[in-house]
Design a protein around this motif. Structure first.
Motif, PDB file in Angstrom:
ATOM      1  N   TRP A 240      17.762  43.152  38.225  1.00 40.03           N
ATOM      2  CA  TRP A 240      19.124  43.696  38.238  1.00 40.03           C
ATOM      3  C   TRP A 240      20.095  42.817  39.033  1.00 40.03           C
ATOM      4  O   TRP A 240      21.146  42.444  38.513  1.00 40.03           O
ATOM      5  CB  TRP A 240      19.137  45.140  38.737  1.00 40.03           C
ATOM      6  CG  TRP A 240      20.515  45.711  38.743  1.00 40.03           C
ATOM      7  CD1 TRP A 240      21.360  45.811  39.806  1.00 40.03           C
ATOM      8  CD2 TRP A 240      21.241  46.205  37.625  1.00 40.03           C
ATOM      9  NE1 TRP A 240      22.552  46.353  39.417  1.00 40.03           N
ATOM     10  CE2 TRP A 240      22.507  46.612  38.081  1.00 40.03           C
ATOM     11  CE3 TRP A 240      20.939  46.363  36.275  1.00 40.03           C
ATOM     12  CZ2 TRP A 240      23.477  47.159  37.245  1.00 40.03           C
ATOM     13  CZ3 TRP A 240      21.892  46.904  35.430  1.00 40.03           C
ATOM     14  CH2 TRP A 240      23.150  47.287  35.923  1.00 40.03           C
ATOM     15  N   PRO A 241      19.790  42.467  40.293  1.00 43.69           N
ATOM     16  CA  PRO A 241      20.732  41.614  41.039  1.00 43.69           C
ATOM     17  C   PRO A 241      20.909  40.238  40.391  1.00 43.69           C
ATOM     18  O   PRO A 241      22.002  39.668  40.404  1.00 43.69           O
ATOM     19  CB  PRO A 241      20.092  41.465  42.424  1.00 43.69           C
ATOM     20  CG  PRO A 241      19.066  42.523  42.520  1.00 43.69           C
ATOM     21  CD  PRO A 241      18.659  42.867  41.132  1.00 43.69           C
ATOM     22  N   TYR A 242      19.849  39.711  39.839  1.00 45.74           N
ATOM     23  CA  TYR A 242      19.868  38.414  39.158  1.00 45.74           C
ATOM     24  C   TYR A 242      20.829  38.454  37.963  1.00 45.74           C
ATOM     25  O   TYR A 242      21.668  37.570  37.796  1.00 45.74           O
ATOM     26  CB  TYR A 242      18.427  38.119  38.718  1.00 45.74           C
ATOM     27  CG  TYR A 242      18.180  36.891  37.909  1.00 45.74           C
ATOM     28  CD1 TYR A 242      18.230  35.628  38.480  1.00 45.74           C
ATOM     29  CD2 TYR A 242      17.816  36.989  36.573  1.00 45.74           C
ATOM     30  CE1 TYR A 242      17.947  34.494  37.743  1.00 45.74           C
ATOM     31  CE2 TYR A 242      17.529  35.864  35.829  1.00 45.74           C
ATOM     32  CZ  TYR A 242      17.601  34.620  36.415  1.00 45.74           C
ATOM     33  OH  TYR A 242      17.322  33.505  35.676  1.00 45.74           O
ATOM     34  N   VAL A 243      20.724  39.493  37.161  1.00 45.09           N
ATOM     35  CA  VAL A 243      21.592  39.658  35.994  1.00 45.09           C
ATOM     36  C   VAL A 243      23.017  39.978  36.442  1.00 45.09           C
ATOM     37  O   VAL A 243      23.989  39.424  35.919  1.00 45.09           O
ATOM     38  CB  VAL A 243      21.041  40.757  35.048  1.00 45.09           C
ATOM     39  CG1 VAL A 243      22.018  41.062  33.927  1.00 45.09           C
ATOM     40  CG2 VAL A 243      19.680  40.348  34.493  1.00 45.09           C
ATOM     41  N   GLN A 244      23.135  40.838  37.418  1.00 48.73           N
ATOM     42  CA  GLN A 244      24.455  41.224  37.925  1.00 48.73           C
ATOM     43  C   GLN A 244      25.226  40.018  38.453  1.00 48.73           C
ATOM     44  O   GLN A 244      26.420  39.849  38.167  1.00 48.73           O
ATOM     45  CB  GLN A 244      24.285  42.284  39.019  1.00 48.73           C
ATOM     46  CG  GLN A 244      25.564  42.935  39.459  1.00 48.73           C
ATOM     47  CD  GLN A 244      25.281  44.019  40.491  1.00 48.73           C
ATOM     48  OE1 GLN A 244      24.333  43.936  41.272  1.00 48.73           O
ATOM     49  NE2 GLN A 244      26.113  45.047  40.488  1.00 48.73           N
ATOM     50  N   GLN A 245      24.558  39.177  39.212  1.00 52.61           N
ATOM     51  CA  GLN A 245      25.208  37.984  39.748  1.00 52.61           C
ATOM     52  C   GLN A 245      25.610  37.036  38.617  1.00 52.61           C
ATOM     53  O   GLN A 245      26.691  36.444  38.656  1.00 52.61           O
ATOM     54  CB  GLN A 245      24.281  37.264  40.715  1.00 52.61           C
ATOM     55  CG  GLN A 245      24.929  36.048  41.357  1.00 52.61           C
ATOM     56  CD  GLN A 245      23.997  35.358  42.336  1.00 52.61           C
ATOM     57  OE1 GLN A 245      22.790  35.582  42.342  1.00 52.61           O
ATOM     58  NE2 GLN A 245      24.555  34.519  43.173  1.00 52.61           N
ATOM     59  N   SER A 246      24.787  36.931  37.616  1.00 53.79           N
ATOM     60  CA  SER A 246      25.098  36.071  36.482  1.00 53.79           C
ATOM     61  C   SER A 246      26.353  36.569  35.761  1.00 53.79           C
ATOM     62  O   SER A 246      27.209  35.776  35.361  1.00 53.79           O
ATOM     63  CB  SER A 246      23.905  36.025  35.528  1.00 53.79           C
ATOM     64  OG  SER A 246      24.117  35.097  34.513  1.00 53.79           O
ATOM     65  N   TRP A 247      26.469  37.886  35.609  1.00 49.13           N
ATOM     66  CA  TRP A 247      27.670  38.466  34.985  1.00 49.13           C
ATOM     67  C   TRP A 247      28.901  38.290  35.873  1.00 49.13           C
ATOM     68  O   TRP A 247      30.005  38.070  35.381  1.00 49.13           O
ATOM     69  CB  TRP A 247      27.447  39.948  34.678  1.00 49.13           C
ATOM     70  CG  TRP A 247      26.833  40.161  33.335  1.00 49.13           C
ATOM     71  CD1 TRP A 247      25.505  40.176  33.037  1.00 49.13           C
ATOM     72  CD2 TRP A 247      27.529  40.358  32.114  1.00 49.13           C
ATOM     73  NE1 TRP A 247      25.326  40.378  31.696  1.00 49.13           N
ATOM     74  CE2 TRP A 247      26.560  40.499  31.100  1.00 49.13           C
ATOM     75  CE3 TRP A 247      28.883  40.436  31.764  1.00 49.13           C
ATOM     76  CZ2 TRP A 247      26.896  40.708  29.776  1.00 49.13           C
ATOM     77  CZ3 TRP A 247      29.206  40.651  30.435  1.00 49.13           C
ATOM     78  CH2 TRP A 247      28.236  40.789  29.457  1.00 49.13           C
ATOM     79  N   GLN A 248      28.696  38.443  37.174  1.00 45.38           N
ATOM     80  CA  GLN A 248      29.809  38.326  38.116  1.00 45.38           C
ATOM     81  C   GLN A 248      30.494  36.964  37.984  1.00 45.38           C
ATOM     82  O   GLN A 248      31.715  36.872  38.026  1.00 45.38           O
ATOM     83  CB  GLN A 248      29.292  38.531  39.539  1.00 45.38           C
ATOM     84  CG  GLN A 248      30.359  38.472  40.598  1.00 45.38           C
ATOM     85  CD  GLN A 248      29.775  38.675  41.997  1.00 45.38           C
ATOM     86  OE1 GLN A 248      28.580  38.892  42.169  1.00 45.38           O
ATOM     87  NE2 GLN A 248      30.633  38.597  42.984  1.00 45.38           N
ATOM     88  N   PHE A 249      29.684  35.933  37.819  1.00 48.86           N
ATOM     89  CA  PHE A 249      30.233  34.585  37.725  1.00 48.86           C
ATOM     90  C   PHE A 249      30.374  34.110  36.281  1.00 48.86           C
ATOM     91  O   PHE A 249      30.769  32.968  36.057  1.00 48.86           O
ATOM     92  CB  PHE A 249      29.363  33.602  38.522  1.00 48.86           C
ATOM     93  CG  PHE A 249      29.335  33.901  39.981  1.00 48.86           C
ATOM     94  CD1 PHE A 249      30.468  33.726  40.768  1.00 48.86           C
ATOM     95  CD2 PHE A 249      28.189  34.399  40.581  1.00 48.86           C
ATOM     96  CE1 PHE A 249      30.454  34.013  42.124  1.00 48.86           C
ATOM     97  CE2 PHE A 249      28.158  34.688  41.934  1.00 48.86           C
ATOM     98  CZ  PHE A 249      29.294  34.503  42.705  1.00 48.86           C
ATOM     99  N   LYS A 250      30.036  34.984  35.321  1.00 45.61           N
ATOM    100  CA  LYS A 250      30.035  34.592  33.902  1.00 45.61           C
ATOM    101  C   LYS A 250      29.315  33.245  33.767  1.00 45.61           C
ATOM    102  O   LYS A 250      29.860  32.268  33.251  1.00 45.61           O
ATOM    103  CB  LYS A 250      31.453  34.505  33.345  1.00 45.61           C
ATOM    104  CG  LYS A 250      32.207  35.809  33.353  1.00 45.61           C
ATOM    105  CD  LYS A 250      31.680  36.738  32.276  1.00 45.61           C
ATOM    106  CE  LYS A 250      32.588  37.933  32.089  1.00 45.61           C
ATOM    107  NZ  LYS A 250      32.048  39.159  32.569  1.00 45.61           N
ATOM    108  N   GLU A 251      28.072  33.246  34.216  1.00 42.93           N
ATOM    109  CA  GLU A 251      27.278  32.025  34.300  1.00 42.93           C
ATOM    110  C   GLU A 251      27.217  31.279  32.971  1.00 42.93           C
ATOM    111  O   GLU A 251      27.040  31.886  31.912  1.00 42.93           O
ATOM    112  CB  GLU A 251      25.860  32.372  34.756  1.00 42.93           C
ATOM    113  CG  GLU A 251      24.986  31.181  35.024  1.00 42.93           C
ATOM    114  CD  GLU A 251      23.621  31.581  35.558  1.00 42.93           C
ATOM    115  OE1 GLU A 251      22.818  30.672  35.807  1.00 42.93           O
ATOM    116  OE2 GLU A 251      23.346  32.786  35.738  1.00 42.93           O
ATOM    117  N   VAL A 252      27.374  29.985  33.060  1.00 41.11           N
ATOM    118  CA  VAL A 252      27.340  29.118  31.881  1.00 41.11           C
ATOM    119  C   VAL A 252      26.211  28.108  32.040  1.00 41.11           C
ATOM    120  O   VAL A 252      25.615  27.968  33.103  1.00 41.11           O
ATOM    121  CB  VAL A 252      28.688  28.375  31.678  1.00 41.11           C
ATOM    122  CG1 VAL A 252      29.829  29.364  31.477  1.00 41.11           C
ATOM    123  CG2 VAL A 252      28.985  27.454  32.837  1.00 41.11           C
TER     124      VAL A 252
END
Length: 176
Positions: free
Chosen positions: A115-127
């Motif tokens: 969850w935190p891993y995915v959440q952080q990725s969404w927060q930064f709109k990881e590319v």
């Protein structure tokens, strides 16, 4: 009561069936993408990072979202030296205990840890780290949570099916 369990099992099985069939179409895109990557590289001496990553995204979606379909059809990896000799009730007991003690807790752990891993990725709109890569790494990482949802639902169906078999082996709660 048992009819309700059977009805809920069939509802989840139907969802898994539709999801699995939909996801299976992604195989065509993955194969075509792979062929295109090879042709571009070896025939035209060219490459596309975005296309290569697209194949990886499709593979991830097929594997993660297709897992429940595999469980539904009992095609997952199983050490069945003894299992194959068990009665339907014995198999139901093994399936029930395996799902309750192994599958569902593992899925809970995956959810909590990812969850935190995915959440952080969404927060930064990881590319992608590649300049020419895809800008949707956060969507790819979200598929981890998708695995937990679809496999968890099918795990619940397997628990219900096992309980039904243990109580009344003559009732039909098949997964096909």
């Amino acid at each position: 009561m048992l009819q309700s369990l059977i009805g809920l099992t069939r509802l989840i099985d139907t969802f898994t069936e539709h999801t699995g069939r939909l996801v299976s179409w992604l195989n065509i895109g993955m194969v075509l993408g792979t062929v295109l990557v090879v042709v571009l590289r070896y025939v035209f001496n060219n490459s596309s990072i975005a296309l290569q990553e697209g194949v990886i995204y499709l593979h991830g979606a097929i594997f993660l979202l297709g897992s429940a379909y595999t469980l539904k059809y009992n095609e997952h990896v199983r050490v069945d030296i003894l299992y194959q000799r068990f009665s339907p009730r014995g198999k139901a007991l093994v399936n029930l205990l395996g799902t309750l003690l192994l599958l569902l807790p593992t899925l809970g752990y995956i959810w909590v840890e990812s969850w935190p891993y995915v959440q952080q990725s969404w927060q930064f709109k990881e590319v992608s780290q590649e300049a020419a890569g895809l800008p949707y790494v956060y969507v790819l990482k979200t598929l981890i949570l998708g695995l937990v949802v679809v496999l968890g639902l099918q795990g619940i169906a397997e628990v219900l099916r096992s309980i039904t078999t243990l109580i009344r082996p003559d009732l039909e709660a098949s997964n096909g």
